[in-house]
Design a protein around this motif. Structure first.
Motif, PDB file in Angstrom:
ATOM      1  N   LYS A 133       0.541 -47.642   9.004  1.00 39.86           N
ATOM      2  CA  LYS A 133       1.130 -48.846   8.424  1.00 39.86           C
ATOM      3  C   LYS A 133       1.215 -49.993   9.434  1.00 39.86           C
ATOM      4  CE  LYS A 133       2.020 -47.167   4.295  1.00 39.86           C
ATOM      5  NZ  LYS A 133       1.515 -45.782   4.452  1.00 39.86           N
ATOM      6  N   VAL A 134       1.502 -49.689  10.694  1.00 42.10           N
ATOM      7  CA  VAL A 134       1.598 -50.735  11.708  1.00 42.10           C
ATOM      8  C   VAL A 134       0.247 -51.418  11.878  1.00 42.10           C
ATOM      9  CG1 VAL A 134       1.962 -51.204  14.164  1.00 42.10           C
ATOM     10  CG2 VAL A 134       3.540 -49.710  12.935  1.00 42.10           C
ATOM     11  N   LEU A 135      -0.813 -50.621  11.977  1.00 38.22           N
ATOM     12  CA  LEU A 135      -2.145 -51.196  12.137  1.00 38.22           C
ATOM     13  C   LEU A 135      -2.538 -51.997  10.897  1.00 38.22           C
ATOM     14  CD1 LEU A 135      -4.269 -51.175  14.373  1.00 38.22           C
ATOM     15  CD2 LEU A 135      -5.430 -49.328  13.150  1.00 38.22           C
ATOM     16  N   LEU A 136      -2.154 -51.509   9.733  1.00 37.82           N
ATOM     17  CA  LEU A 136      -2.460 -52.236   8.496  1.00 37.82           C
ATOM     18  C   LEU A 136      -1.777 -53.602   8.481  1.00 37.82           C
ATOM     19  CD1 LEU A 136      -3.662 -52.426   5.668  1.00 37.82           C
ATOM     20  CD2 LEU A 136      -1.679 -51.155   4.808  1.00 37.82           C
ATOM     21  N   ILE A 137      -0.520 -53.639   8.894  1.00 38.95           N
ATOM     22  CA  ILE A 137       0.211 -54.914   8.955  1.00 38.95           C
ATOM     23  C   ILE A 137      -0.478 -55.878   9.922  1.00 38.95           C
ATOM     24  CG2 ILE A 137       2.376 -56.014   9.681  1.00 38.95           C
ATOM     25  CD1 ILE A 137       3.811 -53.469   8.664  1.00 38.95           C
ATOM     26  N   ILE A 138      -0.903 -55.359  11.071  1.00 37.79           N
ATOM     27  CA  ILE A 138      -1.582 -56.202  12.061  1.00 37.79           C
ATOM     28  C   ILE A 138      -2.851 -56.797  11.471  1.00 37.79           C
ATOM     29  CG2 ILE A 138      -2.850 -56.185  14.251  1.00 37.79           C
ATOM     30  CD1 ILE A 138      -0.806 -54.107  15.252  1.00 37.79           C
ATOM     31  N   PHE A 139      -3.637 -55.988  10.774  1.00 38.66           N
ATOM     32  CA  PHE A 139      -4.887 -56.492  10.206  1.00 38.66           C
ATOM     33  C   PHE A 139      -4.639 -57.489   9.079  1.00 38.66           C
ATOM     34  CE2 PHE A 139      -7.116 -53.128  12.501  1.00 38.66           C
ATOM     35  CZ  PHE A 139      -8.294 -53.790  12.840  1.00 38.66           C
ATOM     36  N   ALA A 168       1.126 -66.628  11.726  1.00 43.00           N
ATOM     37  CA  ALA A 168       0.467 -65.327  11.622  1.00 43.00           C
ATOM     38  C   ALA A 168       0.152 -64.784  13.005  1.00 43.00           C
ATOM     39  CB  ALA A 168      -0.810 -65.448  10.792  1.00 43.00           C
ATOM     40  N   GLU A 169      -0.294 -65.670  13.900  1.00 33.21           N
ATOM     41  CA  GLU A 169      -0.639 -65.259  15.253  1.00 33.21           C
ATOM     42  C   GLU A 169       0.593 -64.804  16.025  1.00 33.21           C
ATOM     43  OE1 GLU A 169      -3.978 -66.740  18.356  1.00 33.21           O
ATOM     44  OE2 GLU A 169      -2.564 -68.276  17.702  1.00 33.21           O
ATOM     45  N   MET A 170       1.692 -65.505  15.860  1.00 33.14           N
ATOM     46  CA  MET A 170       2.936 -65.085  16.514  1.00 33.14           C
ATOM     47  C   MET A 170       3.382 -63.718  16.002  1.00 33.14           C
ATOM     48  SD  MET A 170       5.402 -65.730  18.682  1.00 33.14           S
ATOM     49  CE  MET A 170       5.406 -67.492  19.055  1.00 33.14           C
ATOM     50  N   ALA A 171       3.265 -63.505  14.683  1.00 34.99           N
ATOM     51  CA  ALA A 171       3.648 -62.221  14.096  1.00 34.99           C
ATOM     52  C   ALA A 171       2.739 -61.103  14.590  1.00 34.99           C
ATOM     53  CB  ALA A 171       3.604 -62.317  12.569  1.00 34.99           C
ATOM     54  N   ILE A 172       1.454 -61.392  14.768  1.00 36.54           N
ATOM     55  CA  ILE A 172       0.523 -60.397  15.313  1.00 36.54           C
ATOM     56  C   ILE A 172       1.001 -59.929  16.682  1.00 36.54           C
ATOM     57  CG2 ILE A 172      -1.806 -60.058  16.250  1.00 36.54           C
ATOM     58  CD1 ILE A 172      -2.755 -62.069  14.057  1.00 36.54           C
ATOM     59  N   GLY A 173       1.409 -60.879  17.523  1.00 36.08           N
ATOM     60  CA  GLY A 173       1.887 -60.532  18.851  1.00 36.08           C
ATOM     61  C   GLY A 173       3.100 -59.621  18.814  1.00 36.08           C
ATOM     62  N   TYR A 178       5.130 -53.817  19.202  1.00 39.85           N
ATOM     63  CA  TYR A 178       5.738 -52.593  18.648  1.00 39.85           C
ATOM     64  C   TYR A 178       4.705 -51.470  18.607  1.00 39.85           C
ATOM     65  CZ  TYR A 178       7.893 -49.300  15.430  1.00 39.85           C
ATOM     66  OH  TYR A 178       8.403 -48.160  14.865  1.00 39.85           O
ATOM     67  N   GLY A 179       3.492 -51.791  18.163  1.00 42.57           N
ATOM     68  CA  GLY A 179       2.435 -50.791  18.120  1.00 42.57           C
ATOM     69  C   GLY A 179       2.114 -50.236  19.492  1.00 42.57           C
ATOM     70  N   PHE A 193       8.424 -40.828  18.210  1.00 48.43           N
ATOM     71  CA  PHE A 193       9.588 -41.522  18.750  1.00 48.43           C
ATOM     72  C   PHE A 193       9.796 -42.844  18.019  1.00 48.43           C
ATOM     73  CE2 PHE A 193      11.733 -44.304  21.808  1.00 48.43           C
ATOM     74  CZ  PHE A 193      12.790 -43.504  22.208  1.00 48.43           C
ATOM     75  N   LEU A 194       8.697 -43.540  17.776  1.00 51.10           N
ATOM     76  CA  LEU A 194       8.727 -44.774  16.989  1.00 51.10           C
ATOM     77  C   LEU A 194       7.773 -44.604  15.808  1.00 51.10           C
ATOM     78  CD1 LEU A 194       8.590 -47.534  19.787  1.00 51.10           C
ATOM     79  CD2 LEU A 194      10.567 -46.887  18.403  1.00 51.10           C
ATOM     80  N   PRO A 195       8.249 -44.689  14.588  1.00 51.84           N
ATOM     81  CA  PRO A 195       7.376 -44.463  13.422  1.00 51.84           C
ATOM     82  C   PRO A 195       6.342 -45.565  13.259  1.00 51.84           C
ATOM     83  CG  PRO A 195       9.536 -45.261  12.730  1.00 51.84           C
ATOM     84  CD  PRO A 195       9.646 -44.990  14.199  1.00 51.84           C
ATOM     85  N   ILE A 196       5.141 -45.176  12.864  1.00 51.87           N
ATOM     86  CA  ILE A 196       4.079 -46.143  12.606  1.00 51.87           C
ATOM     87  C   ILE A 196       3.586 -46.062  11.164  1.00 51.87           C
ATOM     88  CG2 ILE A 196       3.300 -46.269  14.994  1.00 51.87           C
ATOM     89  CD1 ILE A 196       1.069 -44.305  14.290  1.00 51.87           C
TER      90      ILE A 196
END
Length: 207
Positions: A133-139, A168-173, A178-179, A193-196
């Motif tokens: 999910k983290v990678l999906l949000i980034i993309f 969008a770019e700030m949110a990517i960072g 977190y990722g 430890f940290l859910p993704i």
């Protein structure tokens, strides 16, 4: 009678995702700060584009290739070369390579490059659905970034789309940081430890 024996050695490479995501996080934080007007100029953005956005992701690309990870290799490699190009574009704009190049720039050429990356990222977003999910949000955020950059470069409602690209770019960072933390700590501790988030299981069955 002698019997030949063979010993197989398996080489395990560490997951380079954390390094790639860290490079992406830092360069997008710096670049978005300029787009949002929090900082001025591009002089200090160029080193981060080259060394973090480009080289860090290129390193992750090469390492993922050794792990037979086509998705990671393609993603990190494509965005690494994007930041190499952006660093060079900024230097041309600032006159580093002479006034002739600086005077002959056409922003619409960037628009075509951004449009190509938007289409590429849409394909990669489909792949990220079955990653986490983290990678999906980034993309998804990268989709919005290139959407904003494309229309801004072509001069279509530039203020609106520039703002979309900047946020969008700030949110990517932020999400990429977190990722990064999740990738490192989950591997280091040997548990989540940290859910993704798990793969969505839309295009292939859930594991």
């Amino acid at each position: 009678m002698q019997t030949e024996s063979q010993t197989k050695v398996k080489i395990i490479n560490a997951d380079p995702s954390a390094m790639g995501l860290f490079g992406l996080a830092i360069v997008t934080l710096v670049a978005s700060s300029q787009k949002l007007g929090i900082t001025d100029g591009l002089s200090y953005a160029i080193p981060w584009a080259i060394f973090l956005g480009a080289f860090a992701q290129l390193f992750a690309c090469i390492q993922d290739s050794k792990r037979n990870n086509t998705f990671g290799t393609t993603a990190f490699g494509a965005y690494a070369f994007f930041w190499f190009a952006m660093g060079a574009n900024w230097m041309i704009k600032m006159g580093v390579f002479g006034s002739t190049l600086a005077e002959q720039t056409d922003g619409k050429q960037l628009g075509f490059a951004f449009a190509g990356y938007l289409i590429f990222t849409l394909f990669m977003t489909i792949g990220a659905v079955e990653a986490n999910k983290v990678l999906l949000i980034i993309f998804i955020l990268i989709d919005f970034l290139f959407l904003g950059l494309t229309f801004d470069a072509f001069g279509v409602a530039p203020h609106i789309f520039h703002t979309i690209a900047a946020y969008a770019e700030m949110a990517i960072g932020i999400v990429s940081l977190y990722g990064t933390g999740a990738s490192v700590l989950n591997a280091h501790f040997g548990y989540t430890f940290l859910p993704i988030g798990k793969p969505s299981g839309i295009f292939r069955p859930k594991a």
